[in-house]
Motif scaffolding. Structure first.
Motif, PDB file in Angstrom:
ATOM      1  N   UNK A 183       0.836  -1.206   0.000  1.00 45.41           N
ATOM      2  CA  UNK A 183       0.000   0.000   0.000  1.00 45.41           C
ATOM      3  C   UNK A 183       0.873   1.259   0.000  1.00 45.41           C
ATOM      4  N   UNK A 184       1.926   1.257   0.796  1.00 47.49           N
ATOM      5  CA  UNK A 184       2.823   2.423   0.834  1.00 47.49           C
ATOM      6  C   UNK A 184       3.495   2.637  -0.521  1.00 47.49           C
ATOM      7  N   UNK A 185       3.957   1.554  -1.133  1.00 43.57           N
ATOM      8  CA  UNK A 185       4.594   1.666  -2.442  1.00 43.57           C
ATOM      9  C   UNK A 185       3.655   2.194  -3.501  1.00 43.57           C
ATOM     10  N   UNK A 186       2.443   1.668  -3.524  1.00 42.10           N
ATOM     11  CA  UNK A 186       1.455   2.102  -4.504  1.00 42.10           C
ATOM     12  C   UNK A 186       1.073   3.568  -4.275  1.00 42.10           C
ATOM     13  N   UNK A 187       0.927   3.954  -3.018  1.00 44.06           N
ATOM     14  CA  UNK A 187       0.577   5.345  -2.701  1.00 44.06           C
ATOM     15  C   UNK A 187       1.695   6.284  -3.125  1.00 44.06           C
ATOM     16  N   UNK A 188       2.937   5.908  -2.838  1.00 44.59           N
ATOM     17  CA  UNK A 188       4.076   6.742  -3.224  1.00 44.59           C
ATOM     18  C   UNK A 188       4.168   6.874  -4.742  1.00 44.59           C
ATOM     19  N   UNK A 189       3.908   5.786  -5.449  1.00 49.54           N
ATOM     20  CA  UNK A 189       3.948   5.829  -6.918  1.00 49.54           C
ATOM     21  C   UNK A 189       2.876   6.773  -7.460  1.00 49.54           C
ATOM     22  N   UNK A 190       1.680   6.695  -6.897  1.00 49.36           N
ATOM     23  CA  UNK A 190       0.598   7.575  -7.342  1.00 49.36           C
ATOM     24  C   UNK A 190       0.948   9.036  -7.110  1.00 49.36           C
ATOM     25  N   UNK A 191       1.487   9.334  -5.936  1.00 50.59           N
ATOM     26  CA  UNK A 191       1.844  10.721  -5.619  1.00 50.59           C
ATOM     27  C   UNK A 191       2.973  11.216  -6.530  1.00 50.59           C
TER      28      UNK A 191
ATOM     29  N   UNK B 189       9.281   8.160 -14.952  1.00 55.06           N
ATOM     30  CA  UNK B 189       8.958   6.774 -14.599  1.00 55.06           C
ATOM     31  C   UNK B 189       9.989   6.189 -13.641  1.00 55.06           C
ATOM     32  N   UNK B 190      11.246   6.515 -13.864  1.00 55.29           N
ATOM     33  CA  UNK B 190      12.300   6.031 -12.971  1.00 55.29           C
ATOM     34  C   UNK B 190      12.143   6.580 -11.564  1.00 55.29           C
ATOM     35  N   UNK B 191      11.793   7.852 -11.466  1.00 51.63           N
ATOM     36  CA  UNK B 191      11.583   8.463 -10.150  1.00 51.63           C
ATOM     37  C   UNK B 191      10.356   7.875  -9.465  1.00 51.63           C
ATOM     38  N   UNK B 192       9.331   7.558 -10.252  1.00 52.88           N
ATOM     39  CA  UNK B 192       8.123   6.940  -9.699  1.00 52.88           C
ATOM     40  C   UNK B 192       8.465   5.567  -9.127  1.00 52.88           C
ATOM     41  N   UNK B 193       9.231   4.791  -9.883  1.00 50.73           N
ATOM     42  CA  UNK B 193       9.622   3.456  -9.423  1.00 50.73           C
ATOM     43  C   UNK B 193      10.498   3.549  -8.182  1.00 50.73           C
ATOM     44  N   UNK B 194      11.393   4.512  -8.172  1.00 51.15           N
ATOM     45  CA  UNK B 194      12.280   4.675  -7.013  1.00 51.15           C
ATOM     46  C   UNK B 194      11.477   5.088  -5.774  1.00 51.15           C
ATOM     47  N   UNK B 195      10.523   6.003  -5.946  1.00 43.79           N
ATOM     48  CA  UNK B 195       9.679   6.428  -4.818  1.00 43.79           C
ATOM     49  C   UNK B 195       8.885   5.247  -4.269  1.00 43.79           C
TER      50      UNK B 195
ATOM     51  N   UNK C 118       3.124   2.164 -15.550  1.00 43.17           N
ATOM     52  CA  UNK C 118       3.542   3.448 -16.082  1.00 43.17           C
ATOM     53  C   UNK C 118       2.661   3.874 -17.255  1.00 43.17           C
ATOM     54  N   UNK C 119       2.375   5.151 -17.286  1.00 39.54           N
ATOM     55  CA  UNK C 119       1.579   5.680 -18.388  1.00 39.54           C
ATOM     56  C   UNK C 119       2.376   5.667 -19.687  1.00 39.54           C
ATOM     57  N   UNK C 120       3.680   5.771 -19.578  1.00 40.79           N
ATOM     58  CA  UNK C 120       4.541   5.761 -20.755  1.00 40.79           C
ATOM     59  C   UNK C 120       4.909   4.322 -21.082  1.00 40.79           C
ATOM     60  N   UNK C 121       4.910   3.982 -22.332  1.00 44.44           N
ATOM     61  CA  UNK C 121       5.185   2.607 -22.739  1.00 44.44           C
ATOM     62  C   UNK C 121       6.467   2.494 -23.560  1.00 44.44           C
ATOM     63  N   UNK C 122       7.271   3.544 -23.611  1.00 42.55           N
ATOM     64  CA  UNK C 122       8.463   3.457 -24.453  1.00 42.55           C
ATOM     65  C   UNK C 122       9.596   2.713 -23.747  1.00 42.55           C
ATOM     66  N   UNK C 123      10.503   2.175 -24.515  1.00 40.65           N
ATOM     67  CA  UNK C 123      11.588   1.339 -23.997  1.00 40.65           C
ATOM     68  C   UNK C 123      12.510   2.120 -23.075  1.00 40.65           C
TER      69      UNK C 123
END
Length: 143
Positions: free
Chosen positions: A69-77, A85-91, A125-130
């Protein structure tokens, strides 16, 4: 949980739904209170953990729910803040690791939850590029 079971969900799914709902509801309320992202993530993870414990889950199971839940919440924020995308994954990874450790998971189990959260964030991720996916995978490894 009773409402989810009445709607036809099996008991384990209803239990997971109740835990997830607790975390999401807590995060929603915390956002309205003008708290920092870190505080919102912590509140969401703690709420999920408390409901998981109340449901009789083991320390490990409850910790995994808190981390998720914490990971998913941090990703959403992070996504809402316009982070890459990298920053979202890291958060997501950092939040999951911290919540897991706070909930009593071993460092190894908390790290597993961190990698899972980072992978989930990258997959959603909303972006789908490699390049974006590669950046998210790299961030997950370094989170």
């Amino acid at each position: 949980m009773k409402a989810a079971m009445a709607a036809g969900l099996p008991a384990p799914s209803a239990q997971e739904y109740a835990i997830e709902l607790a975390g999401r509801s807590a995060a929603s309320l915390a956002r309205k209170a003008d708290l920092t992202d870190e505080e919102i993530v912590s509140i969401a993870g703690n709420a999920a953990h408390q409901v998981a414990v109340a449901q009789g889950l083991t320390v490990e199971e409850a910790g995994k729910h808190a981390a998720s839940v914490a990971g998913r919440t941090a990703a959403e924020l992070a996504r809402e803040a316009g982070q890459s995308d990298g920053q979202v994954a890291k958060a997501a990874a950092q939040a999951a690791r911290q919540a897991g450790e706070a909930a009593g998971l071993s460092q190894q189990d908390a790290n597993i939850q961190a990698f899972t959260a980072a992978g989930n964030a990258a997959a959603l991720s909303a972006k789908k590029d490699t390049a974006s996916n590669a950046e998210a995978a790299l961030a997950a490894g370094h989170a």
